[in-house]
Write an enzyme that holds these catalytic residues in place. Structure first.
Site, short mmCIF file in Angstrom:
data_model
loop_
_atom_site.label_atom_id
_atom_site.label_comp_id
_atom_site.label_asym_id
_atom_site.label_seq_id
_atom_site.Cartn_x
_atom_site.Cartn_y
_atom_site.Cartn_z
N ASP A 185 45.62 36.94 35.66
CA ASP A 185 44.84 38.18 35.54
C ASP A 185 45.48 39.24 36.40
O ASP A 185 46.13 38.92 37.40
CB ASP A 185 43.40 37.96 36.04
N GLY A 242 46.82 33.85 46.81
CA GLY A 242 47.71 34.23 47.91
C GLY A 242 49.14 34.49 47.51
O GLY A 242 50.03 34.56 48.35
N CYS A 281 49.42 48.44 17.75
CA CYS A 281 48.04 48.56 18.24
C CYS A 281 47.41 49.81 17.65
O CYS A 281 48.07 50.65 17.02
CB CYS A 281 48.05 48.64 19.77
N CYS A 320 49.17 53.01 18.71
CA CYS A 320 50.49 53.22 18.11
C CYS A 320 50.41 53.48 16.62
O CYS A 320 51.26 54.16 16.05
CB CYS A 320 51.38 52.00 18.39
N HIS A 348 46.65 50.46 24.48
CA HIS A 348 48.05 50.06 24.24
C HIS A 348 48.56 49.08 25.28
O HIS A 348 49.13 48.03 24.96
CB HIS A 348 48.96 51.29 24.20
N ASP A 393 35.65 36.22 39.88
CA ASP A 393 36.31 35.91 41.13
C ASP A 393 35.22 35.82 42.20
O ASP A 393 34.15 36.40 42.06
CB ASP A 393 37.34 37.00 41.48
N SER A 394 35.52 35.11 43.28
CA SER A 394 34.45 34.67 44.20
C SER A 394 34.08 35.70 45.25
O SER A 394 33.11 35.53 45.98
CB SER A 394 34.92 33.41 44.93
N GLY A 395 34.86 36.78 45.33
CA GLY A 395 34.51 37.81 46.30
C GLY A 395 35.27 37.72 47.59
O GLY A 395 35.41 38.71 48.30
N GLY A 396 35.80 36.56 47.92
CA GLY A 396 36.54 36.40 49.17
C GLY A 396 37.66 37.40 49.25
O GLY A 396 37.74 38.24 50.14
N PHE A 397 38.50 37.37 48.24
CA PHE A 397 39.68 38.23 48.21
C PHE A 397 39.29 39.69 48.38
O PHE A 397 39.89 40.44 49.13
CB PHE A 397 40.40 38.02 46.87
N ASP A 453 37.34 31.79 48.96
CA ASP A 453 38.55 31.51 49.73
C ASP A 453 38.95 32.71 50.56
O ASP A 453 38.47 33.82 50.35
CB ASP A 453 39.69 31.17 48.77
N CYS A 511 55.20 48.25 18.47
CA CYS A 511 53.79 47.94 18.70
C CYS A 511 52.95 48.41 17.51
O CYS A 511 53.17 49.50 16.98
CB CYS A 511 53.31 48.62 19.98
N GLN A 547 45.70 27.78 48.49
CA GLN A 547 46.30 28.80 49.34
C GLN A 547 47.50 28.18 50.07
O GLN A 547 48.06 27.19 49.59
CB GLN A 547 45.25 29.38 50.30
C1 LIG Z 1 47.54 41.95 45.66
C2 LIG Z 1 47.27 41.41 44.25
C3 LIG Z 1 45.83 41.69 43.83
C4 LIG Z 1 48.27 41.97 43.27
O1 LIG Z 1 47.49 39.98 44.20
C5 LIG Z 1 46.86 39.13 45.04
O2 LIG Z 1 46.27 39.49 46.00
N1 LIG Z 1 46.97 37.83 44.65
C6 LIG Z 1 46.04 36.87 45.15
C7 LIG Z 1 44.69 37.00 44.59
C8 LIG Z 1 44.30 37.88 43.61
N2 LIG Z 1 42.96 37.69 43.34
C9 LIG Z 1 42.50 36.68 44.15
N3 LIG Z 1 41.26 36.16 44.22
C10 LIG Z 1 41.02 35.16 45.13
N4 LIG Z 1 39.78 34.64 45.21
N5 LIG Z 1 42.01 34.68 45.93
C11 LIG Z 1 43.30 35.18 45.89
O3 LIG Z 1 44.18 34.72 46.62
C12 LIG Z 1 43.55 36.22 44.95
ZN LIG Z 2 50.67 50.22 21.07
#
Ligand SMILES: CC(C)(C)OC(=O)NCc1c[nH]c2nc(N)[nH]c(=O)c12
Ligand SMILES: [Zn+2]
Length: 370
Positions: A266, A216, A306, A309, A335, A92-96, A146, A304, A189
């Site tokens: 994810d 978002g 796994c 289990c 699990h 992930d790009s770090g913005g969030f 973003d 399950c 977004q």
């Molecule tokens: C609050 C949780 C984490 C459940 O969901 C979100 O915020 N969902 C949005 C989200 C998760 N990871 C991201 N990465 C980036 N670059 N941009 C995003 O909008 C998001």
């Molecule tokens: Zn299991």
């Protein structure tokens, strides 16, 4: 290299089957991706991840930039070597993370000024910086930088934020050079506003990324709103490119996302709740620390198979949590991750055999969803 093959689309929903090919191997979609924010999926070894069927894991630009820093990872020969994971990695790009982890940040056109949530030192990340860090990490799929706007937020705020995210995406695309080994996804977004989601999607598609994330969402909004916005947005996304819904990972959210044409998702949910003793089962979540399990020698989930289990009882795992033994967190994590990864395997089977909606209905009924 990067290739997405659309293998089948359902007739009675937008659920679809696909295959992604990367330098580090293939990924069958729809897929759930375990999160390994700081170069580890918490409590799991790479061998255990492979054993439960994990095909790709996530890691995070912001966290790794702060610790151990890009210099160390560069010296290690990249993230795959550093963490001994030879399958695909998505970063992930770090913005969030900047928006959700560090306070007194300042967003400018140039990028984001913030203080490290570790030691408070002044930091700055820009679209170009994010691409440079991800390039050093060497992940197979990288994200544009973003702003994941807060929820709720005004139409005006989201409009402004979404357009800046579009300009940042353009800068990421122009700055990304390592196109043969790393594939850049754009992030759509637009908050909970259909008009803004449409603009973001169309503009992102015009920039011709190899894949697209929907950001978002799952930011605290009701699930009906999430599915409505998601359903609207996927219609503007190209059929022949992967669609990745970020931050989604409870069973119902995953079913709803697949039904609306999402290929990848994810979430930290399964690993995070495992560490505090909440276990996913086909009959819903169970709080394994509860005393009712102290002499229950059945497995966590009777459907399950796994590692946890097959070898341990509820009573034993409850005991481990009760005396704060680390093995409890590990067994619950194995699990919970297996539960979701196996559920996604069953979802892929159901799409293949044209019974996805029936499978979803059966699963919801047993799990106790509405
Ligand atoms: C609050 C949780 C984490 C459940 O969901 C979100 O915020 N969902 C949005 C989200 C998760 N990871 C991201 N990465 C980036 N670059 N941009 C995003 O909008 C998001
Ligand atoms: Zn299991």
């Amino acid at each position: 290299m990067f290739k997405f093959e659309l293998l089948k689309t359902s007739k009675d929903s937008k659920a679809r089957l696909g295959k992604i090919t990367t330098n580090h191997g293939e990924i069958e979609t729809p897929i759930f991706m375990p999160v390994g924010t700081r170069a580890t999926v918490k409590t799991m070894t790479p061998e255990e991840l492979k054993d439960i069927g994990a095909q790709i894991i996530l890691s995070n630009t912001y966290h790794l930039f702060l610790r151990p820093g890009t210099e160390i990872i560069e010296k290690a020969g990249g993230l795959h070597k550093f963490m001994n994971w030879d399958k695909p990695i998505l970063t992930d790009s770090g913005g969030f993370q900047v928006f959700s982890l560090s306070d007194n940040r300042k967003i400018t056109e140039e990028g984001v000024h913030f203080r490290s949530h570790i030691d408070g030192s002044k930091m700055f990340i820009s679209p170009e910086k994010s691409i440079d860090i991800q390039n050093i990490l060497g992940s197979d799929i990288i994200m544009a930088f973003d702003e994941c706007a807060p929820y709720p937020a005004s139409h005006e705020y989201i409009d402004h934020s979404m357009r800046r995210t579009l300009r940042w995406a353009e800068r990421c695309k122009n700055h990304h050079k390592n196109v043969d080994n790393q594939t850049l996804f754009g992030i759509i977004q637009g908050g909970m506003y259909k008009d803004l989601r449409e603009i973001s999607a169309k503009e992102m598609v015009d920039m011709d990324f190899k894949g697209y994330s929907i950001g978002g969402l799952s930011v605290g909004e009701p699930i009906d709103l999430m599915t409505e916005i998601l359903d609207y947005t996927t219609d503007f996304m190209p059929e022949n490119k992967p669609r990745y819904l970020m931050g989604v990972g409870s069973p119902d959210y995953l079913f709803e996302a697949v039904e609306r044409g999402v290929d990848m998702a994810d979430c930290v949910l399964p690993t995070r709740i495992a560490r505090n003793g909440t276990v996913l089962t086909h009959q819903g979540r169970i709080p394994i620390k509860n005393a009712i399990y102290k002499d229950d020698f059945s497995r966590l989930d009777d459907e399950c198979d796994c590692y946890t289990c097959r070898n341990y009882s509820k009573a034993y795992i409850r005991h481990l949590f009760n005396v704060d033994e680390i093995l409890g967190m590990r067994l619950a994590t194995i699990h919970n991750l297996y539960f979701l990864i196996d559920m996604m395997k069953n979802i892929r089977e159901s799409i293949k055999g044209d019974y996805f909606l029936e499978y979803k209905k059966d699963f919801y009924k047993k799990y106790g969803y509405k």
